[in-house]
Structures are given as structure tokens and as C-alpha cells.
Design a protein around this motif. Structure first.
Motif: not given
Length: 157
Positions: A27-45
Motif C-alpha cells: 500500500a502507499p503508506g508502506v512505500l512512503y515509510l520505506a522511502w522516508t524511514e526504512h530505506i535501510d530495510q530494502w536499499f541502503a546498507a
């Protein structure tokens, strides 16, 4: 002392841009948080992220990549600042990487999120490349990055 006005990058001398659209499982809310608060859970070291999701706030993180299995890991620093945030709808940020990426240019990444069934439609625009080659190289990379995002955020089931 008066604060300097918030400045948006001038991309007029760097017209190269790309856009990619993808249907995502989350959902959009999950993706928003992925980009703003949880980028280390899918992209960043993990452990490399310095980020507060507020307009004009800077961020830093690194990605790591091993071109060959069991080969040496290469670090890729990413710098930027948040330009616009609309909860569950839009994340816009400047994006600066080195050789093989934005070549040190301050580019702008805009992520638009729209509900689609139980998931989302994500439209990513990346603008301000110094040349067509760096734009094309990045256009090849974003689908792989979004695959990783979808894999890490899609609901189980």
C-alpha cells in the motif's frame, strides 16, 4: 539572522530525465515509510543511514554491491535533501551519487504513490542528469531497485 529561503535545484542546464511506473504489492503508506524511514530495510546498507524525513533536511546513506559472488564489495555513497513530502502520496528529494551514478550532479527523484487495489502504482521520475549516458545507466538500474523494494515490502501471502 533571517534564514535562507529553501532552494529547489535548477535543472535547466541538465535536461536528461527518466520515468518508470510500476505496480507494487504494498500500500502507499508502506512505500512512503520505506522511502522516508526504512530505506535501510530494502536499499541502503544497514547502519549507514542518516535521515530525518522533513523538508530541506539532508540525508546520507551507502549502498553496497559485489559485482561477482564472493567478490569485493563496493560502497556507493548517496547524499541529498528532502524537497517535498506528502504522506502516503509523494516523496521528492535531491539525489547525488558519484561515478557510475549521477556523476556528482544534484538530481531530483520524485516518487508518486497511488492506491491500486491492495497495492500501489509507483511512478518514479529522476531528472537532472549531466548526460544521456548517466541517465540511461540509471534507467537500467531503477527497475532492479524497485524490484527489491517490492520484494521487501509486499504483504506475505
Amino acid at each position: 539572522m533571517p534564514q535562507e529561503p529553501f532552494r529547489i535545484p535548477d535543472l535547466t542546464s541538465r535536461p536528461f530525465r527518466l520515468t518508470t511506473t510500476r505496480t507494487m504489492g504494498a500500500a502507499p503508506g508502506v512505500l512512503y515509510l520505506a522511502w522516508t524511514e526504512h530505506i535501510d530495510q530494502w536499499f541502503a546498507a544497514p547502519g549507514s543511514v542518516r535521515m530525518t524525513a522533513e523538508q530541506a533536511e539532508p540525508f546520507f546513506f551507502e549502498t553496497e554491491y559485489a559485482p561477482e559472488p564472493d567478490g569485493p564489495v563496493t560502497r556507493h555513497p548517496h547524499y541529498g535533501r528532502f524537497l517535498r513530502l506528502e504522506r502516503d502520496r509523494l516523496v521528492e528529494l535531491t539525489w547525488v551519487t558519484g561515478a557510475g551514478g549521477t556523476e556528482g550532479a544534484e538530481t531530483v527523484v520524485t516518487v508518486e504513490l497511488a492506491p491500486e487495489g491492495d497495492g500501489s502504482v509507483l511512478t518514479l521520475t529522476h531528472a537532472g542528469f549531466v548526460d544521456e549516458e548517466s541517465c540511461d545507466r540509471t534507467a537500467d538500474a531503477w527497475p532492479l531497485v524497485l524490484d527489491q523494494l517490492d520484494l521487501r515490502t509486499a504483504p506475505a501471502g
